[in-house]
Design an enzyme around this catalytic site. Structure first.
Site, PDB file in Angstrom:
ATOM      1  N   GLY A 208       0.797  -1.221   0.000  1.00  0.00           N
ATOM      2  CA  GLY A 208       0.000   0.000   0.000  1.00  0.00           C
ATOM      3  C   GLY A 208       0.831   1.272   0.000  1.00  0.00           C
TER       4      GLY A 208
ATOM      5  N   GLU B 161     -10.318  13.650   6.722  1.00  0.00           N
ATOM      6  CA  GLU B 161      -9.106  14.112   6.045  1.00  0.00           C
ATOM      7  C   GLU B 161      -9.513  15.142   4.987  1.00  0.00           C
ATOM      8  OE1 GLU B 161      -7.042  10.690   4.415  1.00  0.00           O
ATOM      9  OE2 GLU B 161      -6.613  11.777   2.576  1.00  0.00           O
TER      10      GLU B 161
ATOM     11  N   HIS C  19      -9.056   1.429   3.412  1.00  0.00           N
ATOM     12  CA  HIS C  19      -8.470   0.998   4.689  1.00  0.00           C
ATOM     13  C   HIS C  19      -9.034  -0.332   5.181  1.00  0.00           C
ATOM     14  CE1 HIS C  19      -7.851   5.592   5.685  1.00  0.00           C
ATOM     15  NE2 HIS C  19      -7.038   5.166   4.746  1.00  0.00           N
TER      16      HIS C  19
ATOM     17  N   ASN D 287      -6.076   7.179   9.898  1.00  0.00           N
ATOM     18  CA  ASN D 287      -5.470   6.385   8.813  1.00  0.00           C
ATOM     19  C   ASN D 287      -4.581   5.300   9.427  1.00  0.00           C
ATOM     20  OD1 ASN D 287      -5.758   9.344   8.419  1.00  0.00           O
ATOM     21  ND2 ASN D 287      -5.642   8.763   6.292  1.00  0.00           N
TER      22      ASN D 287
HETATM   23  P1  FDA Z   1      -0.414  -4.095   2.270  1.00  0.00           P
HETATM   24  O1  FDA Z   1      -1.687  -4.084   1.500  1.00  0.00           O
HETATM   25  O2  FDA Z   1       0.353  -2.832   2.357  1.00  0.00           O
HETATM   26  O3  FDA Z   1       0.568  -5.189   1.656  1.00  0.00           O
HETATM   27  C1  FDA Z   1       0.149  -6.483   1.304  1.00  0.00           C
HETATM   28  C2  FDA Z   1       0.959  -6.966   0.111  1.00  0.00           C
HETATM   29  O4  FDA Z   1       0.734  -8.376  -0.072  1.00  0.00           O
HETATM   30  C3  FDA Z   1       0.555  -6.303  -1.208  1.00  0.00           C
HETATM   31  O5  FDA Z   1       1.708  -5.793  -1.837  1.00  0.00           O
HETATM   32  C4  FDA Z   1      -0.076  -7.438  -2.005  1.00  0.00           C
HETATM   33  O6  FDA Z   1       0.106  -7.330  -3.410  1.00  0.00           O
HETATM   34  C5  FDA Z   1       0.620  -8.667  -1.448  1.00  0.00           C
HETATM   35  N1  FDA Z   1      -0.157  -9.921  -1.565  1.00  0.00           N
HETATM   36  C6  FDA Z   1      -1.487 -10.086  -1.345  1.00  0.00           C
HETATM   37  N2  FDA Z   1      -1.837 -11.383  -1.517  1.00  0.00           N
HETATM   38  C7  FDA Z   1      -0.695 -12.051  -1.867  1.00  0.00           C
HETATM   39  C8  FDA Z   1      -0.408 -13.414  -2.187  1.00  0.00           C
HETATM   40  N3  FDA Z   1      -1.361 -14.349  -2.165  1.00  0.00           N
HETATM   41  N4  FDA Z   1       0.864 -13.743  -2.525  1.00  0.00           N
HETATM   42  C9  FDA Z   1       1.849 -12.791  -2.549  1.00  0.00           C
HETATM   43  N5  FDA Z   1       1.625 -11.480  -2.254  1.00  0.00           N
HETATM   44  C10 FDA Z   1       0.373 -11.123  -1.910  1.00  0.00           C
HETATM   45  N6  FDA Z   1      -3.137   4.518   5.077  1.00  0.00           N
HETATM   46  C11 FDA Z   1      -2.615   5.501   5.863  1.00  0.00           C
HETATM   47  O7  FDA Z   1      -2.272   5.256   7.018  1.00  0.00           O
HETATM   48  N7  FDA Z   1      -2.476   6.767   5.349  1.00  0.00           N
HETATM   49  C12 FDA Z   1      -2.865   7.100   4.085  1.00  0.00           C
HETATM   50  O8  FDA Z   1      -2.702   8.250   3.653  1.00  0.00           O
HETATM   51  C13 FDA Z   1      -3.451   6.068   3.285  1.00  0.00           C
HETATM   52  N8  FDA Z   1      -3.927   6.333   2.024  1.00  0.00           N
HETATM   53  C14 FDA Z   1      -4.356   5.302   1.210  1.00  0.00           C
HETATM   54  C15 FDA Z   1      -4.717   5.564  -0.112  1.00  0.00           C
HETATM   55  C16 FDA Z   1      -5.055   4.507  -0.967  1.00  0.00           C
HETATM   56  C17 FDA Z   1      -5.481   4.785  -2.385  1.00  0.00           C
HETATM   57  C18 FDA Z   1      -5.022   3.170  -0.485  1.00  0.00           C
HETATM   58  C19 FDA Z   1      -5.366   2.003  -1.382  1.00  0.00           C
HETATM   59  C20 FDA Z   1      -4.666   2.915   0.826  1.00  0.00           C
HETATM   60  C21 FDA Z   1      -4.346   3.966   1.686  1.00  0.00           C
HETATM   61  N9  FDA Z   1      -3.972   3.730   3.006  1.00  0.00           N
HETATM   62  C22 FDA Z   1      -3.512   4.762   3.798  1.00  0.00           C
HETATM   63  C23 FDA Z   1      -4.042   2.376   3.578  1.00  0.00           C
HETATM   64  C24 FDA Z   1      -2.689   1.691   3.731  1.00  0.00           C
HETATM   65  O9  FDA Z   1      -1.957   1.764   2.519  1.00  0.00           O
HETATM   66  C25 FDA Z   1      -2.933   0.230   4.148  1.00  0.00           C
HETATM   67  O10 FDA Z   1      -3.615   0.251   5.401  1.00  0.00           O
HETATM   68  C26 FDA Z   1      -1.642  -0.552   4.302  1.00  0.00           C
HETATM   69  O11 FDA Z   1      -0.930  -0.597   3.081  1.00  0.00           O
HETATM   70  C27 FDA Z   1      -1.917  -1.983   4.775  1.00  0.00           C
HETATM   71  O12 FDA Z   1      -0.685  -2.577   5.138  1.00  0.00           O
HETATM   72  P2  FDA Z   1      -0.532  -4.148   5.212  1.00  0.00           P
HETATM   73  O13 FDA Z   1       0.856  -4.447   5.642  1.00  0.00           O
HETATM   74  O14 FDA Z   1      -1.655  -4.721   5.998  1.00  0.00           O
HETATM   75  O15 FDA Z   1      -0.760  -4.679   3.699  1.00  0.00           O
END
Ligand code: FDA
Length: 510
Positions: A122, A366, A451, A489
């Site tokens: 993310g 936000e 989120h 967030n």
């Molecule tokens: P995260 O989703 O980061 O990572 C998981 C990874 O695992 C991904 O790269 C995925 O491709 C991979 N994966 C999934 N299944 C798999 C499999 N079977 N095999 C191999 N790889 C696999 N938050 C915040 O705090 N401030 C902000 O400003 C924002 N803004 C925002 C904007 C937008 C457009 C989005 C989409 C999200 C946000 N967020 C945010 C949310 C934030 O990005 C999110 O909460 C975190 O990335 C989640 O972190 P994780 O480690 O849980 O998983």
């Protein structure tokens, strides 16, 4: 000068390899786990279903612009699915070539969940808002976790590791690119709401140089949803760069884990599909790992565990798997300002502030950018609300897929909470809601979340440190652990919780 993008090794992973630790996913949880394990002397292999995003496209840039989505923008779609789908009566979506792009708009029955795909998870696509929840709200966020430890040790550690920093308030006060935020502040204050600055992981010195024209523009060119080419400190520049520098961490991109099951001689057999950029499987391999960390994000981890439990691959998992999923109460809306209150045609894509009405109305809004390049006279907000609904993942054997039972109508409490802020501001300012952003005459963006949280909740599906019940050596270390809401967030809380859990796991299990 732009921060360099380190090259994260495209490590080979031959079938039959035996690994001490395999980490599934390269987002926040996975990156923390990899770095701390490597620093403790453990070799770690990370697998990531998305691309490595270290090679420029034909236009010389790695990522596409928010206003001009192309093949790089979406994960395996032939048409864009932009969060803000319409403008002034015109639909914004357009056809694109199907490709393993950076933003996934994953559709379930009642909600579209946006997620980053690629090395960095993310952090590649998000707005960089790096918010620590207010201490008094933490008990509801993670009820089984010692708050003193979190606020004294793990939140500071996470903020340092992520490179969290604050915009210079003097620059912000006069920068044309934050006129939209200053208008947001004026309206919030005139209605009596607390307006708070929030930290970010964007490099503010870089942004100030963007404004003078000294460096290539990224935030000031509107880059965010489909990646930032400069300026944002993604995990590639922080945790993952540090992890790679240990020499103990390797990463295989375009590798998707499809199964984890106990191996005959101990450890776990992990099945992995190797993908090409059309999403087709070019090879399937089996490796063995002594320990496996699920860090595939709330959706990815929950989908894997729900299926592996239901199909008998991991029979020891308990009945809490797939439960406790929430959308962090996300709901979006826009307001139409008067013609004498422009928000600016140049808008930095990195948000800096929010309206905090959590205590009184259950909403933290936000003040979000609308980086369209034209004057819109609009204020745009992403609200995080105290939505009480929680959904569950289940395995649909006939259809061969995991489903989520979230209902669109469950967003109504979020809308009501967001209205505690915006009805009041509209009444005070004599303004109205925009009805053209999410369809025709539709005020609320209630069909989506950025989120996703929960699905393998700490202290329920796992012990109090993320160890999955029933299968020693399997861990959850991402947003799936958090029961549906963080009040702000979420990525700082995901990172801090991962820091807390991995410290205990290293000390006790390795
Ligand atoms: P995260 O989703 O980061 O990572 C998981 C990874 O695992 C991904 O790269 C995925 O491709 C991979 N994966 C999934 N299944 C798999 C499999 N079977 N095999 C191999 N790889 C696999 N938050 C915040 O705090 N401030 C902000 O400003 C924002 N803004 C925002 C904007 C937008 C457009 C989005 C989409 C999200 C946000 N967020 C945010 C949310 C934030 O990005 C999110 O909460 C975190 O990335 C989640 O972190 P994780 O480690 O849980 O998983």
């Amino acid at each position: 000068m732009a921060l360099p993008v380190p090259s994260v090794s495209a490590a080979p992973l031959p079938p039959g390899t035996r690994l001490p630790v395999l980490v599934i996913g390269t987002g926040y949880g996975g990156s923390v786990a990899a770095l701390r394990l490597a620093q403790a002397g453990v070799d770690v292999h990370m697998v990531e279903m998305g691309m490595s995003w270290d090679t420029p496209g034909p236009d010389g840039r790695v990522f596409a612009n928010t206003t001009r989505p192309d093949y790089r923008s979406f994960w395996l779609r032939t048409r864009t699915k932009q969060p803000l789908s319409n403008f002034l009566g015109f639909p914004l979506d357009k056809d694109i070539p199907r490709y393993t792009g950076v933003l996934d708009a994953e559709e379930f029955g009642g909600i579209t969940v946006y997620q980053g795909r690629g090395v960095g998870g993310g952090s590649l696509v998000n707005g960089g808002m790096a918010v620590t929840p207010r201490r008094e709200n933490f008990g509801a966020v993670l009820p089984t976790v010692n708050a003193d430890e979190m606020y004294e040790v793990y939140y500071p550690r996470a903020n340092a590791g992520l490179g969290v920093n604050q915009v210079d308030p003097d620059w912000w006060e006069s920068a044309p690119c934050y006129q939209y935020a200053r208008v947001g502040r004026k309206h919030a204050r005139r209605s009596g709401f607390p307006f708070v600055f929030v930290p970010n992981v964007y490099d503010w010195d870089y942004m100030e140089r963007e404004a003078t024209g000294a460096v290539p523009k990224s935030a000031l060119a509107g880059e965010v949803l489909y990646g930032n080419n400069h300026g944002k400190k993604t995990l590639r520049k922080t945790y993952l760069a540090e992890a790679e520098a240990t020499g103990r961490v390797s990463v295989s991109a375009l590798h998707k884990v499809t199964s984890v099951a106990p191996a005959p001689g101990g450890g776990y057999t992990v099945l992995i599909d190797e993908l090409d950029t059309t999403g087709a499987t070019t090879a399937t391999k089996s490796v063995t790992a002594d320990r496996v960390f699920f860090a595939a994000g709330s959706i990815g981890t929950s989908k894997l565990l729900t299926r592996l439990k239901a199909t008998g691959a991991l029979p020891g998992l308990n009945g809490e798997i797939g439960k406790g999923w929430g959308d962090n109460g996300n709901v979006m809306c826009g307001r139409a300002n008067h013609l004498w209150d422009p928000t600016g045609k140049l808008q930095s894509s990195m948000p800096t502030a929010g309206i905090d009405n959590w205590e009184a109305g259950g909403a933290f809004a936000e003040v979000a950018p609308l980086p369209t390049g034209i004057e819109t006279y609009a204020s745009f907000y992403l609200s995080i609300t105290k939505n009480p609904h929680r959904a569950e993942f289940t395995w649909n054997a006939a259809a061969g897929r995991v489903e989520l039972n979230w209902q669109t109508a469950w967003k109504q409490p979020s809308i009501d909470m967001a209205k505690t802020i915006f009805d009041k501001i509209n009444a005070k300012e004599g303004t109205i809601y925009r009805t053209d952003f999410f369809g025709f005459y539709k005020i609320w963006g209630d069909h989506l979340t950025y989120h996703p949280l929960g699905g393998a909740v700490l202290g329920r599906a796992t012990d109090n440190y993320g160890r999955l019940h029933g299968h020693p050596g399997l861990y959850v270390i991402d947003g799936a652990l958090i029961p549906g809401n963080t009040s702000v967030n979420p990525f700082v809380t995901i990172t801090a919780l991962a820091e807390r859990n991995i410290e205990t796991i290293i000390a006790a299990d390795l």
